[in-house]
Design an enzyme around this catalytic site. Structure first.
Site, PDB file in Angstrom:
ATOM      1  CG  ASP A 192     -46.539  28.767 113.722  1.00  0.00           C
ATOM      2  OD1 ASP A 192     -46.711  29.257 112.606  1.00  0.00           O
ATOM      3  OD2 ASP A 192     -46.195  27.586 113.911  1.00  0.00           O
ATOM      4  CG  ASP A 234     -50.686  27.578 103.864  1.00  0.00           C
ATOM      5  OD1 ASP A 234     -49.476  27.310 104.007  1.00  0.00           O
ATOM      6  OD2 ASP A 234     -51.273  28.468 104.525  1.00  0.00           O
TER       7      ASP A 234
END
Lengths: 213, 257
Positions: free
Chosen positions: B12, B131
């Site tokens: 990330d 998600d």
């Protein structure tokens, strides 16, 4: 000079970068017949659909050029660049290919079930790291262990009539030819440019290869 | 001899640094992305996923350069996600050296983007990131919705139905992240991941919640995932990718060692 043939089919940067990583020789991405004919060695990559691939090759007037250089120079076909060396692909209802080798390109679903004998699900495209068993010695396998894993992404595989040109085999529900080699040509279904150290070794072997089997 | 299950370390990246949040907050710095990617490559990672979580799109240039730098050194598949909104963004990332792009929110706003991108670039380079967060009440059958904005906005779209739709639209792979589990180190959301692997015939990457090597193995053995993704257990040197592979191999999982 190494020519990487550009015919608007996908991303050639990976192949280019990986070759540059293993050789000091000049590597050019090109669609110019002159450059390709002039090159010391030729890489024929490709991804996407066989029909688009063939129509781009015709559009760029590269079919004859590829036929010519594949007779003389060290020549490496990768993925779609291996498949279209066959006569015909069943992809998209059927498409005639370059026809350097007698044989066809087949779809996995016509040959395998939903799982392999061990019960592993066979999802198509085959995406990931699978093993290549060397079915014959070749300078491009130098320093690469038998059954080493390479990165594959594909739904179709080659079925050459002449089994003696098969240089490597992979199992995915069936055992299929994942590398072929004859004279100055070597072609592989996997992506050496994405196959870590073994893939780089194969590319390095290619850059050092004199084109003799 | 069969196709190996993949282990995918995830980076990330925020403003050029690798970070990892706990439940998408509390960011810890984990280093330079190019160095981190090179280390994972040396350790035997099967792919690398790079998610750009930089809030401002002004810094997109930084990301492109970073992808170029990683792709020049790391010769395994590289997936780039975060901020992919249109076909041009996909082209930019592929040209920079990415092999696949992960499309998330943009697919929800415009599912045709997935179809268009798959037709143009091929399914093999289109990953749809999902998600999902549990919305069923206690005692009800499990149900998960797609959430956006780091898990704050419920789109009202059922995650399993969405997975099927994205596969039909040409996604080559699904990256399924449980927003309930992400950052908790309590293991993947097995029921969610299994519901999706059972529903589609394209590869599924399990994501969110890995804290131990057993969690990685469970993603394959219990949820049927084709690949398992983790960030923090690798970033902070709790485990190497090599240790993770050995652990999975010891449990009978086919891996590339």
């Amino acid at each position: 000079m190494i020519a990487v043939i550009d015919y608007s089919m996908g991303n050639l940067h990976s192949v280019h970068k990986a070759l540059q990583h293993v050789t000091d020789e000049k590597v050019v991405i090109t669609s110019s017949p002159d450059d390709i004919l002039k090159a010391d060695r030729v890489v024929f990559p490709g991804q996407g659909a066989a029909l688009d691939c063939m129509s781009e090759l015709h559009k760029h007037e590269l079919v004859d050029v590829i036929t010519e250089v594949s007779l003389s120079k060290p020549f490496l076909g990768v993925c779609m660049g291996m498949q279209v060396l066959m006569e015909h692909s069943v992809e998209g209802g059927g498409v005639d290919c370059i026809g350097k080798y007698k044989g066809t390109v087949q779809h996995f679903t016509d040959h395998i079930g939903a799982t392999d004998a061990a019960g592993n699900r066979l999802k198509i495209p085959q995406m990931g790291w699978n093993q290549i068993k060397h079915t014959q010695d070749h300078p491009l396998w130098k320093g690469i262990e038998d059954n080493a894993r390479f990165y594959f992404v594909h739904s179709y595989f080659v079925a050459p009539e002449d089994k003696s040109i098969v240089s490597g085999e992979t199992e995915f529900g069936i055992s299929y030819p994942s590398a072929i080699a004859k004279d100055n040509v070597f072609a592989i279904q996997a992506h050496p440019e994405k196959s870590a150290d073994d893939g780089l070794q194969l590319l390095k072997n290619f850059t050092n290869w004199n084109g003799q089997p | 001899m069969a196709l190996a299950k993949r282990i995918i370390p995830c980076l990330d990246v925020d403003n050029g640094r690798v970070v990892k949040g706990v439940n998408f907050v509390d960011i810890r710095d984990a280093g330079d992305p190019v160095e981190v990617a090179a280390r994972y490559n040396r350790e035997g990672a099967d792919e690398i996923t790079f998610l750009d979580i930089t809030a401002s799109s002004d810094n997109r240039e930084t990301t492109v350069h970073m992808v170029e730098a990683i792709a020049s050194e790391v010769f395994i598949p590289l997936t780039v996600g975060g901020g992919i909104r249109k076909v041009e963004d996909i082209r930019t990332m592929l040209n920079a050296g990415a092999d696949k792009v992960a499309i998330n929110t943009a697919a929800i706003h415009n599912p045709e983007l997935v179809r268009e991108a798959a037709e143009y670039y091929g399914s093999q380079c289109i990953v749809v990131a999902i998600d999902a967060k549990k919305v069923s009440k206690e005692g009800e059958p499990d149900r998960w919705d797609i959430f956006t904005h780091g898990g704050r906005n419920d789109t009202g779209i059922d995650a399993v139905e969405w997975a099927k739709k994205m596969a039909e639209y040409g996604a080559g792979e699904l990256l399924v992240t449980s927003m309930d589990k992400d950052g908790t180190k309590s293991g993947f959301n097995i029921p969610l991941t299994k519901a999706i692997t059972d529903a589609v015939n394209i590869p599924v990457i399990a994501s969110g919640g890995v804290g131990t090597l057993q969690h990685l193995a469970d993603g394959v053995l219990k949820a049927g995932a084709d690949a398992v993704l983790a960030a923090s257990i690798f970033h902070f040197n709790e485990y190497t990718v090599g240790e993770a592979k050995q652990f999975m191999a010891d449990q009978g999982i086919e891996v590339r060692i």
